[in-house]
Write an enzyme that holds these catalytic residues in place. Structure first.
Site, PDB file in Angstrom:
ATOM      1  N   LYS A 356       7.887   9.239  16.565  1.00 10.43           N
ATOM      2  CA  LYS A 356       6.745   8.531  16.387  1.00 10.43           C
ATOM      3  C   LYS A 356       6.324   8.332  17.979  1.00 10.43           C
ATOM      4  O   LYS A 356       7.043   7.666  18.868  1.00 10.43           O
ATOM      5  CB  LYS A 356       6.798   7.228  15.889  1.00 10.43           C
ATOM      6  CG  LYS A 356       5.474   6.369  15.694  1.00 10.43           C
ATOM      7  CD  LYS A 356       5.812   5.417  14.613  1.00 10.43           C
ATOM      8  CE  LYS A 356       4.429   4.675  14.355  1.00 10.43           C
ATOM      9  NZ  LYS A 356       4.627   3.696  13.023  1.00 10.43           N
ATOM     10  N   GLU A 442       5.806  -4.523  -2.663  1.00  8.17           N
ATOM     11  CA  GLU A 442       5.156  -6.016  -3.154  1.00  8.17           C
ATOM     12  C   GLU A 442       5.652  -6.449  -4.532  1.00  8.17           C
ATOM     13  O   GLU A 442       5.947  -7.368  -4.673  1.00  8.17           O
ATOM     14  CB  GLU A 442       3.627  -5.808  -2.935  1.00  8.17           C
ATOM     15  CG  GLU A 442       3.198  -5.935  -1.540  1.00  8.17           C
ATOM     16  CD  GLU A 442       3.208  -4.262  -0.937  1.00  8.17           C
ATOM     17  OE1 GLU A 442       3.388  -3.379  -1.893  1.00  8.17           O
ATOM     18  OE2 GLU A 442       2.950  -4.173   0.091  1.00  8.17           O
ATOM     19  N   ARG A 470      -1.241  -5.380  -5.294  1.00  2.00           N
ATOM     20  CA  ARG A 470      -0.154  -4.254  -6.023  1.00  2.00           C
ATOM     21  C   ARG A 470       0.838  -5.080  -6.627  1.00  2.00           C
ATOM     22  O   ARG A 470       1.248  -4.557  -7.467  1.00  2.00           O
ATOM     23  CB  ARG A 470       0.517  -3.738  -4.577  1.00  2.00           C
ATOM     24  CG  ARG A 470       0.377  -2.454  -4.818  1.00  2.00           C
ATOM     25  CD  ARG A 470       1.164  -1.475  -3.738  1.00  2.00           C
ATOM     26  NE  ARG A 470       0.331  -0.518  -3.423  1.00  2.00           N
ATOM     27  CZ  ARG A 470       0.683   0.551  -2.898  1.00  2.00           C
ATOM     28  NH1 ARG A 470       1.958   0.665  -2.547  1.00  2.00           N
ATOM     29  NH2 ARG A 470      -0.151   1.633  -2.447  1.00  2.00           N
TER      30      ARG A 470
END
Lengths: 711, 188
Positions: A356, A442, A470
Site C-alpha cells: 500500500k 457489521e 448491513r
C-alpha cells in the site's frame, strides 16, 4: 515482448509528437536541464527517470511531465504499448496520482498500490465491454485517469465533480458503484451469469482486497461462484492491511483474524519448494525408463501446487493462482493473457501481493500509510490539516466513553475495522482488553455485542450510520426483539460531505426509531453527546442508540472532566423562547435552527427553538406545550422521511392536536440521494441550511417576499 | 583494498571491481570453498571503509534480539526517516543511502517471522555477527528466490488451469455455467 502482441517497433511509438527524450540519466542529475520546459520556478520539478532498469520518481509540487500518460485517453490507447512503455506509464501514473491527490485530498495509498494492476488490466482487457469491478472503490483513481477522466481529476470529491468512488452514472467504464466493501464478487457473478444467459462473450474481473475478504458477503459470493462455475476472474489484492485505517495510535495495526495469517502462510510456503526439489531430484535419478513414475511424481507435485492454504479457495470452487508479485507488470500481463485465452476456466482467483502506498516513500513509511489525506506537500508528504478550535465529535465520543469505562468495568467497545474513524483507537489504547475489532463484519459485530450483553456486559457498538445498515436484521432480531441492552453509537449520521451518498447516514433515524424497544436519541452539540454517552451507559434494560455527525464541535462548554451525566429519558429542552412559531430540531441540525432564529430576529420575528433530544420515547409534554403556545410547529431533522418528523406527526394525530388550529410542517432530507460535495453545499442542496429554515418560517408566516431574501 | 572475498580461483566474478582476486591473504593460504560461485550483490565502493565494522540487523536497528514487532517497526521508521535519500544532507548522500538500504533490508528480514527465524538460526551458527557478503547475499537472494518460486508456481498453475479447462465442460454432472457455455457454443 511477445506477450503483449505488439507489432509496433518501439521507435514508432504513438507518442511521436513528444520530442522530450526518454529520460535516461545515468547520473543523479536532480535539477532538470530542460530549458524548454514551461515550468515556473527554478527547476524543482517532479522528475521521472529510469535508473538501472527501475523507474524512479522524485516528487515536487510542480505538475509532472508525463509524455506517455498524456497520450492515453481510453484503454484502447494502451493496447500497442510494449512492456517498457507500460512500466514508464506506471511511473508516470504514480507521479500524476500523487500530484493530483496532493491538490484535492482523497484516498492516496490504496491507489498507489494498484497502479501496476490497473495498467495491466487495461492493457489486456477491453472496458467497457469487459467489466472491471473495484471493491470499495477508493483505489479506482488510476482507473479513472486511464479511462478518460484525467482532465477532471482536479474536481474529484468536489460538488459536481468526479465521485471519489466508481459510479455507473459517471462513465461506462465504471461497471458497478462501490463504497461499502465486499460487494465486488457478488456483482461480478451477477454480471457473469447475465452474460451467460444473454450468450455474450466478455470478461468479468472483480478486484477485492484482503480487508474486504473479512466480510461474509465475499464468501457467500465465492461459494455461489464455485457452484455456478461461471467464467470470471477474482483478483485478491493482498497488501496485508486487514484493518482500516491501518493504524492504532501507536503504529500499524496487526492484522485482524485468522484470514491474514492464512494468506501470509500461502505467501511464505517453503515446504512446497523443498518438495518440488525432492521430486525433481528423484525424477532425475530414476532416469528415462521410468516415465510413468516420473509422471506420477509430477502429478503429485502438481497436486501440491495449490496446497498450503490455497485449498481454502479451491474448496469454495475457485481455481487459485498465486501468489503473484503485484508490482510486476510483466507477470500480471502474462497471467491475464493466459487466463483470458483459456476457454472455460470457471471462476479463477488470482492472488496478488502489493504494498500500500508503493512508490511514494512518505506513504510507505506512515503509520496509516496515508490512506485518506487532505491536501499535502508532495515532497515531504506533510498534510495541511486545518487547525480547529474544537475537536471532532468522534474524539468527544471517545473521550467520554473512556471516562465512563473508567468507572464501570463492564463497558466494552466494539467496532468493525474502523478504529480510527470511530475513535475507538483511543479506547483501545486505554483499555486494550476491552476493545474488539471484528474486521469488516457489521452483522457479526451486532450479534457479538448481543452475546456480550446477554451475559451482563455493557457493549458500545460504534459503527457508522450507513454501515450499520448491513447489520440491520441483527439489530432487529438479535438485539431489539430480545430486548438486550446494546448501545449503538452511530457516527457519520446525516450528510457526510465528499464521500457522497454511499456513506451518507440518512436512514438511521427511520430504521432505529421504528423498533419497539429501542431508545433513540441525538445530541445537538458535543456536551450533549457526552451526556448521552452517560445516558446510554445507564440504560441497562433495553437497547439504545445515539447518532452524531461528521465534523467538529461548536464550542459548547464541556462537562467537568469530560464525564457526562445521564439525561432524563424522554425529555427535551427549550433553548430560546419566542412566539407564534416553534422550531423543534432533532440532533445537530438544532444549530442550524439557532442560526435561523438569529437571522429572523433581524426581521423582528422571534421563534422558539427547542431541542427534542429523544425521538423515542418522544417528549410528549414538550410537544403539547409547543402546540398549545404556538400557531406553527416546524420539526427539523437531518434524516429521511419516516424519522423524527413522522413520529411527531403520529403523536399529534393520536392526541388530537392535529384536529386543532396548529400548523405543522416537517423539514427533512429530500427524497433523493444528495451528491458528494462540501458539507456546506450539501446542506444547501438538501434544503436544511439555516437560510432554508428561515425561509420556511417566513413563508409560513405569509411573508413570501422576505422569504426570497433567504433563498 | 579490503575485499570480503571468498572466491574460487579462476572465477570471473571477483569481488573487487571485477578483477579476479586470488583469495584473501590469510596465513593458511587456503581458499575456502563456498556454496555459491557468483555474488550478485558485489558492489563495494572503492576505498570505502564503511563496511568494515559490520553490524547484525539487530544492532543496526538498535534493538535487542528479543525485540518485538512494534519495537522493530518504530526503530525502522525512525532510521528510515533519518536516512532516506530524499531528506539526507547532500554531502552525505551516498553514505545515507547505503544505510537506508541496510536498514530497509534489516526491517524486511526481521519483520517477517519466517525470515527472522532463519536469520536468527544463521546468526547462531555463525561465529561472528559480521554482516558478511555471503549473508547479505542470502537474504537478498531469499527475496529474489521467493519471487522466482512464486513465478514458477503460478506458471505451473496456469498450465494446470488450461488442462482443466479443456476437460471441464464435458461429461455428466455439468455445472450451470458449463451448460450455458455448451448452449452458446452450439448456437453460434
Amino acid at each position: 515482448m511477445a506477450f503483449c502482441g505488439t507489432f509496433v517497433q518501439p521507435s514508432v511509438s504513438p507518442c511521436i509528437k513528444y520530442i522530450v527524450p526518454r529520460p535516461n540519466h545515468g547520473c543523479r542529475n536532480k535539477f532538470s536541464v530542460r530549458a524548454s520546459a514551461s515550468g515556473s520556478g527554478d527547476g524543482e520539478r517532479t522528475i521521472i527517470w529510469k535508473e538501472k532498469g527501475k523507474w524512479k520518481i522524485k516528487y515536487s509540487a510542480e505538475k509532472p511531465e508525463t509524455p506517455l500518460l498524456d497520450t492515453i485517453n481510453h484503454p484502447i490507447h494502451m493496447k500497442n504499448l510494449t512492456a517498457q512503455d507500460l512500466e514508464q506509464l506506471a511511473a508516470e501514473l504514480r507521479a500524476d496520482i500523487v500530484h493530483s491527490v496532493s491538490n484535492t485530498g482523497g484516498h492516496l495509498s490504496s491507489s498507489l498500490g494498484v497502479v501496476e494492476l490497473t495498467v495491466a488490466l487495461h492493457h489486456v482487457f477491453d472496458t467497457p465491454e469487459d467489466k472491471i469491478i473495484w471493491d470499495v472503490g477508493h483505489q479506482a483513481y488510476p482507473h479513472k485517469i486511464l479511462t478518460g477522466r484525467r482532465p477532471r481529476m482536479h474536481t474529484i470529491r468536489k460538488a459536481s465533480g468526479l465521485a471519489g468512488f466508481p459510479k455507473r452514472d459517471e462513465s461506462v467504464h465504471d461497471a458497478f458503484g462501490a463504497g461499502h466493501s465486499s460487494t465486488s464478487i457478488s456483482a461480478g457473478l451477477g454480471m457473469a451469469v447475465a452474460r451467460d444467459l444473454l450468450g455474450k462473450n466478455n470478461n468479468i474481473i472483480s478486484v477485492i482486497g484482503d480487508g474486504a475478504l473479512t466480510a461474509g458477503q465475499a464468501y457467500e459470493a465465492m461459494n455461489n461462484a464455485g457452484f455456478l462455475d461461471s467464467n470470471m476472474i477474482v483478483i485478491l489484492n493482498d497488501n496485508k492491511q486487514v484493518s482500516l485505517p491501518t493504524a492504532t495510535l501507536d503504529g500499524p495495526a496487526t492484522p485482524v483474524g485468522a484470514l491474514s495469517s492464512a494468506l501470509s502462510k500461502i505467501q511464505a510456503s517453503t515446504q512446497l519448494r523443498k518438495l518440488r526439489e525432492a521430486a525433481k531430484s528423484i525424477t532425475k535419478q530414476l532416469g528415462d525408463q521410468t516415465h510413468q513414475v516420473a509422471a506420477k511424481v509430477d502429478e503429485y507435485a502438481r497436486g501440491l501446487i495449490s496446497a498450503s492454504g490455497s485449498t481454502f479457495f479451491e474448496e469454495l470452487g475457485l481455481y487459485y493462482i498465486g501468489p503473484v508479485d503485484g508490482h510486476s507488470i510483466e507477470d500480471l500481463v502474462a497471467i491475464f493473457e493466459r487466463v483470458k485465452a483459456t476457454p472455460a476456466p470457471g471462476p479463477v482467483l488470482i492472488h496478488i501481493v502489493t504494498e500500500k502506498g508503493k512508490g511514494y516513500p512518505p506513504a510507505e513509511l506512515a503509520d496509516d500509510k496515508m490512506h485518506g489525506v487532505v491536501k499535502f506537500d508532495p515532497k515531504t508528504g506533510h498534510q495541511f490539516k486545518t487547525k480547529s478550535p474544537t475537536l471532532s465529535y468522534t474524539q468527544y465520543f471517545a473521550e467520554s466513553l473512556i471516562k465512563e469505562a473508567e468507572l464501570d468495568k463492564k463497558i466494552v467497545g466494539i467496532h468493525a475495522a474502523m478504529g480510527g474513524g470511530t475513535g475507538l483507537n483511543y479506547f483501545q489504547k486505554r483499555f486494550p482488553e476491552r476493545c474488539f475489532d471484528v474486521g469488516i463484519a457489521e452483522q457479526h459485530a451486532v450479534t457479538f455485542a448481543a452475546g456480550l450483553a446477554a451475559e451482563g456486559l455493557k457493549p458500545f457498538c460504534a459503527i457508522y450510520s450507513s454501515f450499520l445498515q448491513r447489520g440491520y436484521d441483527q439489530v432487529v432480531h438479535d438485539v431489539d426483539l430480545q430486548n438486550l441492552p446494546v448501545r449503538f453509537a452511530m457516527d457519520r449520521a446525516g450528510l457526510v460531505g465528499a464521500d457522497g451518498p454511499t456513506h451518507c447516514g440518512a436512514f438511521d433515524i427511520t430504521y432505529m426509531a421504528c423498533l419497539p424497544n429501542m431508545v433513540v436519541m441525538a445530541p445537538s452539540d458535543e456536551a450533549e453527546l457526552m451526556h448521552m454517552v452517560a445516558t446510554a451507559a445507564a440504560i441497562d434494560d433495553r437497547p439504545s442508540c445515539f447518532r452524531f455527525p461528521r465534523g467538529n464541535g461548536i464550542g459548547a462548554t464541556l462537562p467537568l472532566n469530560n464525564k457526562g451525566t445521564p439525561l432524563e429519558i424522554g425529555k427535551g429542552r427549550i433553548l430560546t423562547e419566542g412566539s407564534r412559531v416553534a422550531l423543534l430540531g432533532y440532533g445537530s441540525i438544532v444549530q442550524q435552527c439557532r442560526q435561523a432564529s438569529e437571522m429572523l430576529k433581524e426581521h423582528d420575528i422571534y421563534v422558539t427553538v427547542a431541542d427534542a433530544r429523544f425521538c423515542k420515547p418522544l417528549d410528549t409534554d414538550l410537544i403539547r406545550l409547543l402546540a398549545k403556545e404556538h400557531e406553527m410547529l416546524i420539526t427539523v431533522e437531518e434524516g429521511s422521511i419516516g424519522g423524527f418528523g413522522s413520529h411527531v406527526a403520529h403523536f399529534l394525530s393520536l392526541s388530537g392536536i392535529l384536529d386543532g388550529p396548529l400548523k405543522w410542517r416537517a423539514m427533512m432530507l429530500p427524497d433523493r440521494y444528495i451528491e458528494h460535495g462540501s458539507p456546506e453545499i450539501q446542506i444547501e442542496e438538501s434544503g436544511l441550511s439555516s437560510k432554508n429554515i428561515a425561509a420556511t418560517v417566513l413563508s409560513l408566516l405569509e411573508r413570501p417576499k422576505e422569504a426570497l431574501l433567504f433563498k | 583494498m579490503r575485499c570480503y572475498g571468498l572466491t574460487i580461483p579462476g572465477s570471473e566474478r571477483g569481488l573487487c571491481g571485477g578483477r579476479p582476486v586470488l583469495g584473501r591473504p590469510s596465513g593458511s593460504g587456503v581458499v575456502r570453498p563456498i556454496s555459491r560461485v557468483a555474488f550478485p550483490r558485489a558492489k563495494l565502493r572503492e576505498g570505502s571503509n564503511s563496511m568494515v565494522v559490520d553490524l547484525s540487523f539487530y544492532d543496526l536497528l538498535g534493538i535487542p534480539e528479543s525485540g518485538t514487532l512494534t519495537e522493530i517497526k518504530s526503530a525502522y521508521k525512525q532510521l528510515a526517516r533519518k536516512y532516506h535519500p530524499d531528506v539526507s544532507p547532500p554531502d552525505r548522500l551516498e553514505e545515507y543511502t547505503k544505510r537506508f538500504i541496510q536498514v530497509q533490508e534489516a526491517y524486511e528480514t526481521l519483520s517477517d517471522p519466517s525470515r527472522r527465524a532463519m536469520y536468527d538460526r544463521d546468526m547462531a551458527k555463525g561465529i561472528s555477527f559480521a554482516f558478511t557478503a555471503r549473508r547479505r547475499y542470502d537474504y537478498h537472494h531469499q527475496v529474489v528466490e521467493q519471487r522466482t518460486e512464486w513465478k514458477s508456481r503460478w506458471q505451473s498453475q496456469l498450465s494446470e488451469l488450461k488442462r482443466r479447462s479443456n476437460g471441464k465442460d464435458a461429461g455428466g454432472n455439468m455445472s450451470w455455467a458449463a451448460r450455458m457455455r455448451q448452449q452458446r457454443d452450439e448456437s453460434c
